[in-house]
Enzyme design. Sequence first.
Site, PDB file in Angstrom:
ATOM      1  NE  ARG A 289      40.923  55.279  30.948  1.00 23.35           N
ATOM      2  CZ  ARG A 289      39.761  54.767  31.358  1.00 23.35           C
ATOM      3  NH1 ARG A 289      39.710  53.950  32.370  1.00 23.35           N
ATOM      4  NH2 ARG A 289      38.637  55.085  30.730  1.00 23.35           N
ATOM      5  CG  HIS A 293      40.798  49.935  30.956  1.00 20.57           C
ATOM      6  ND1 HIS A 293      41.561  50.130  32.071  1.00 20.57           N
ATOM      7  CD2 HIS A 293      40.862  48.606  30.675  1.00 20.57           C
ATOM      8  CE1 HIS A 293      42.067  48.960  32.466  1.00 20.57           C
ATOM      9  NE2 HIS A 293      41.652  48.036  31.637  1.00 20.57           N
ATOM     10  CE1 TYR A 302      34.886  54.903  31.821  1.00 18.70           C
ATOM     11  CE2 TYR A 302      34.161  53.197  30.289  1.00 18.70           C
ATOM     12  CZ  TYR A 302      35.175  53.928  30.868  1.00 18.70           C
ATOM     13  OH  TYR A 302      36.470  53.710  30.501  1.00 18.70           O
TER      14      TYR A 302
HETATM   15  C1  TPP Z   1      42.975  40.206  39.522  1.00 15.03           C
HETATM   16  C2  TPP Z   1      42.331  40.882  38.374  1.00 15.03           C
HETATM   17  N1  TPP Z   1      41.025  41.192  38.416  1.00 15.03           N
HETATM   18  C3  TPP Z   1      40.437  41.836  37.373  1.00 15.03           C
HETATM   19  C4  TPP Z   1      41.154  42.136  36.260  1.00 15.03           C
HETATM   20  C5  TPP Z   1      40.499  42.862  35.092  1.00 15.03           C
HETATM   21  N2  TPP Z   1      40.962  44.247  35.045  1.00 15.03           N
HETATM   22  C6  TPP Z   1      41.901  44.649  34.156  1.00 15.03           C
HETATM   23  S1  TPP Z   1      42.289  46.266  34.310  1.00 15.03           S
HETATM   24  C7  TPP Z   1      41.181  46.453  35.586  1.00 15.03           C
HETATM   25  C8  TPP Z   1      41.006  47.805  36.241  1.00 15.03           C
HETATM   26  C9  TPP Z   1      42.239  48.316  36.913  1.00 15.03           C
HETATM   27  O1  TPP Z   1      42.051  49.642  37.338  1.00 15.03           O
HETATM   28  P1  TPP Z   1      43.173  50.456  38.048  1.00 15.03           P
HETATM   29  O2  TPP Z   1      43.809  49.648  39.112  1.00 15.03           O
HETATM   30  O3  TPP Z   1      42.596  51.760  38.433  1.00 15.03           O
HETATM   31  O4  TPP Z   1      44.297  50.660  36.903  1.00 15.03           O
HETATM   32  P2  TPP Z   1      44.193  51.464  35.511  1.00 15.03           P
HETATM   33  O5  TPP Z   1      43.829  50.469  34.460  1.00 15.03           O
HETATM   34  O6  TPP Z   1      43.194  52.535  35.680  1.00 15.03           O
HETATM   35  O7  TPP Z   1      45.566  51.982  35.256  1.00 15.03           O
HETATM   36  C10 TPP Z   1      40.528  45.265  35.855  1.00 15.03           C
HETATM   37  C11 TPP Z   1      39.491  45.117  36.877  1.00 15.03           C
HETATM   38  C12 TPP Z   1      42.517  41.757  36.219  1.00 15.03           C
HETATM   39  N3  TPP Z   1      43.301  42.035  35.166  1.00 15.03           N
HETATM   40  N4  TPP Z   1      43.087  41.166  37.275  1.00 15.03           N
END
Ligand code: TPP
Length: 395
Positions: A289, A293, A302
């Site tokens: 990425r 985010h 970080y």
């Molecule tokens: C069930 C749930 N828990 C927490 C969140 C908050 N949250 C949003 S994005 C994220 C991280 C996701 O990371 P990843 O699966 O690696 O996907 P990326 O954003 O890197 O594409 C979190 C914890 C959420 N949206 N849904």
Amino acid sequence: MAKGDPGVTTTRGRRAAPRAKRTAATAGGDPELVQLLTPAGERIESAFGPDGTEYRADFTDEEYRGLYRDLVLVRKLDAEATALQRQGELGLWASLLGQEAAQVGSGRALRRQDMAFPTYREHGVLYCRGIDPIMPLGLFRGVDQGGWDPNEFKFNMYTIVIGAQTLHATGYAMGVHMDGKTGGDDGEAVIAYFGDGATSQGDVNEAFVWASVFNAPLVFFCQNNQYAISEPLERQTRVPLYQRARGFGFPGVRVDGNDVLASYAVTRHALDNARHGQGPSLIEAYTYRMGAHTTSDDPTRYRIASEVEAWQAKDPIARMKAFLEKQKMADESFFAEVDEQARAESVHLRERVLAMPDPEPVTMFDHVYPHGSPELDEQRAQFSRYLESFEGSAH
Ligand SMILES: Cc1ncc(C[n+]2csc(CCOP(=O)(O)OP(=O)(O)O)c2C)c(N)n1
Ligand SMILES: [Mg+2]
């Protein structure tokens, strides 16, 4: 790219090729990574997955140029959306910067009848499915609920709840299988997108179990972009993510997610296995990425700049451009024309975002249930009275 059906050949069950043919030398010494195009733009004839499957991708010149065009367009439209958010025109944006090859490669590997279940970052796949890129922007502007017809485009709604769409995809894929829509070239396959962080969710692990034991025609496509917001990969796993598949009873493969050719070849193979009734598989698209985010995040808190710079050297678009130049498949006028198309499409996108009408507040009750409900009618009436209480206001 051209809407044809570019050739991908795979050979299952062969033993690994001699080292010279493998990707180890160019993939930083990582023999686990399927790669067909190096960061320097050198084409690799074929690469082998952990089960000995041989991957190749042989496109026409036109198709190679088409993939490049897709990559440039989705990056430019994404940059425009980020700019719109910065200017207060969108509430939030989750950029795909750096992940274009994983998304275009897998998106173009889908056949017309295949169904996709995205997260909130799959703007490149959405583009490849033929959906107007304006569609998700209403959601991020807060003026609609992000609607398109999932059945028309074979692309489901964006899902913010991490991992939930893997269960939706599993249920859908089980239905496809039970309806007898698998078993031939015209069979339907399903792909579920999710991130590295999502692999720690119960939903995703439950989806793995159900897909496995019911032999669902499903490709789990994990974009390992190295972070779940601020949490690095080492907080999610002690083994390469693709190896998790083995414990659930289906194959897993790690592909260079910054290589559009390998992403295409590996995904096409997994989808074809699924549509022929061979069950699910996991693809770990190893990528990065490059941006934040979301626009609400500050990644400098970080991660260090040198890490980002190291990944910049593996840029998916730069390597495709270098390849086209080396092979003399494209000249300056082609690259200039693609840039101009990207510029024009992003200007058009911006104009349409700025022209989006604000909805009437009470319309938020409209699409909660297909046929409404008495409780909702009451809430709508209450809310209308509340708005009317602001005498002289716009409402
Ligand atoms: C069930 C749930 N828990 C927490 C969140 C908050 N949250 C949003 S994005 C994220 C991280 C996701 O990371 P990843 O699966 O690696 O996907 P990326 O954003 O890197 O594409 C979190 C914890 C959420 N949206 N849904
Ligand atoms: Mg991630």
